[in-house]
Design a protein around this motif. Structure first.
Motif, PDB file in Angstrom:
ATOM      1  N   GLY A   1      12.792  73.495   6.853  1.00  0.00           N
ATOM      2  CA  GLY A   1      14.155  73.739   7.150  1.00  0.00           C
ATOM      3  C   GLY A   1      14.387  73.351   8.639  1.00  0.00           C
ATOM      4  O   GLY A   1      13.681  73.428   9.479  1.00  0.00           O
ATOM      5  N   ARG A   2      15.718  73.683   8.938  1.00  0.00           N
ATOM      6  CA  ARG A   2      16.239  73.605  10.362  1.00  0.00           C
ATOM      7  C   ARG A   2      17.098  74.988  10.689  1.00  0.00           C
ATOM      8  O   ARG A   2      17.731  75.673   9.980  1.00  0.00           O
ATOM      9  N   PHE A   3      16.729  75.184  12.007  1.00  0.00           N
ATOM     10  CA  PHE A   3      17.112  76.487  12.372  1.00  0.00           C
ATOM     11  C   PHE A   3      18.129  76.528  13.509  1.00  0.00           C
ATOM     12  O   PHE A   3      18.045  75.590  14.104  1.00  0.00           O
ATOM     13  N   ALA A   4      18.983  77.658  13.573  1.00  0.00           N
ATOM     14  CA  ALA A   4      19.670  77.935  14.835  1.00  0.00           C
ATOM     15  C   ALA A   4      19.442  79.115  15.668  1.00  0.00           C
ATOM     16  O   ALA A   4      19.029  80.066  14.835  1.00  0.00           O
ATOM     17  N   VAL A   5      19.413  79.027  16.725  1.00  0.00           N
ATOM     18  CA  VAL A   5      19.217  80.223  17.682  1.00  0.00           C
ATOM     19  C   VAL A   5      20.636  80.572  18.300  1.00  0.00           C
ATOM     20  O   VAL A   5      21.015  79.854  18.742  1.00  0.00           O
TER      21      VAL A   5
ATOM     22  N   ILE B   1      15.564  84.413   9.860  1.00  0.00           N
ATOM     23  CA  ILE B   1      14.136  84.586   9.722  1.00  0.00           C
ATOM     24  C   ILE B   1      13.814  85.502  10.965  1.00  0.00           C
ATOM     25  O   ILE B   1      12.383  86.103  10.689  1.00  0.00           O
ATOM     26  N   ALA B   2      14.581  85.814  11.821  1.00  0.00           N
ATOM     27  CA  ALA B   2      14.211  86.541  12.966  1.00  0.00           C
ATOM     28  C   ALA B   2      15.225  87.109  13.814  1.00  0.00           C
ATOM     29  O   ALA B   2      16.219  86.272  13.710  1.00  0.00           O
ATOM     30  N   GLN B   3      15.219  88.341  14.073  1.00  0.00           N
ATOM     31  CA  GLN B   3      16.342  89.011  14.919  1.00  0.00           C
ATOM     32  C   GLN B   3      15.774  89.950  15.993  1.00  0.00           C
ATOM     33  O   GLN B   3      14.803  90.625  15.651  1.00  0.00           O
ATOM     34  N   VAL B   4      16.374  89.907  17.098  1.00  0.00           N
ATOM     35  CA  VAL B   4      15.776  91.020  18.109  1.00  0.00           C
ATOM     36  C   VAL B   4      17.084  91.541  18.553  1.00  0.00           C
ATOM     37  O   VAL B   4      18.015  90.625  19.563  1.00  0.00           O
TER      38      VAL B   4
ATOM     39  N   ARG C   1      18.289  81.600  12.265  1.00  0.00           N
ATOM     40  CA  ARG C   1      18.710  81.730  11.106  1.00  0.00           C
ATOM     41  C   ARG C   1      18.590  80.225  10.747  1.00  0.00           C
ATOM     42  O   ARG C   1      18.550  79.405  11.408  1.00  0.00           O
ATOM     43  N   GLU C   2      18.116  79.911   9.377  1.00  0.00           N
ATOM     44  CA  GLU C   2      18.031  78.505   8.859  1.00  0.00           C
ATOM     45  C   GLU C   2      19.630  77.930   8.604  1.00  0.00           C
ATOM     46  O   GLU C   2      20.377  78.659   8.328  1.00  0.00           O
ATOM     47  N   VAL C   3      19.739  76.699   9.056  1.00  0.00           N
ATOM     48  CA  VAL C   3      20.866  76.280   8.885  1.00  0.00           C
ATOM     49  C   VAL C   3      20.866  75.198   7.738  1.00  0.00           C
ATOM     50  O   VAL C   3      19.988  74.368   7.494  1.00  0.00           O
ATOM     51  N   VAL C   4      22.009  75.504   6.821  1.00  0.00           N
ATOM     52  CA  VAL C   4      21.876  74.772   5.429  1.00  0.00           C
ATOM     53  C   VAL C   4      22.791  73.582   5.854  1.00  0.00           C
ATOM     54  O   VAL C   4      22.362  72.442   5.359  1.00  0.00           O
ATOM     55  N   GLU C   5      23.992  73.826   6.326  1.00  0.00           N
ATOM     56  CA  GLU C   5      25.012  72.965   6.561  1.00  0.00           C
ATOM     57  C   GLU C   5      25.113  72.759   8.040  1.00  0.00           C
ATOM     58  O   GLU C   5      25.197  73.611   8.729  1.00  0.00           O
TER      59      GLU C   5
END
Length: 125
Positions: free
Chosen positions: A16-20, A34-37, A47-51
């Motif tokens: 997958g590809r992710f956004a911060v 998938i992670a949060q602070v 979070r994973e970026v689907v589109e």
């Protein structure tokens, strides 16, 4: 610099590809994270970026070593990953878990990051 001995790690490239993203403190996290602070200035979410809808949003790839977890009492485990990436001028965003570190690199730097980690003695699947 080699990640010899106990500091050498087995990592896998997470599918997958992710956004911060940074969100105001009062905002609930979006689904798919998938992670949060949470900090006083707000919430940081990975979070994973689907589109991929925005050309301005930077996409990240994640490397994780949780399949071969290490104890919290082993010094230098994160440094062993970050030092070769810094030497290769690869930016990172890190989220740590109890077992291992999730190291995100810009998608455009993925091949360079994997090569730098392998050259330092890490295994990357």
């Amino acid at each position: 610099m080699s990640a010899a001995g106990e500091r050498a790690q087995r990592l896998r490239l997470v599918p997958g590809r992710f956004a911060v993203e940074h969100l105001p403190a009062a905002v609930a996290p979006p689904s798919g994270w998938i992670a949060q602070v949470r900090a006083p200035e707000g919430l940081t979410v990975v979070r994973e970026v689907v589109e991929h809808g925005s050309a301005d949003a930077e996409l990240w790839r994640a490397l994780y070593g949780g399949d071969t977890a290490h104890g919290l009492n082993l010094p230098g485990m994160l440094a062993a990953l970050l030092e070769p990436l810094a030497a290769a001028a690869v930016p990172v965003f890190v989220a740590s878990t109890f077992h291992a570190d999730l190291v995100l690199v810009p998608e455009s730097d993925t091949e360079r990051a994997v090569a730098a980690l392998r050259a330092a003695g890490h295994a990357v699947d």
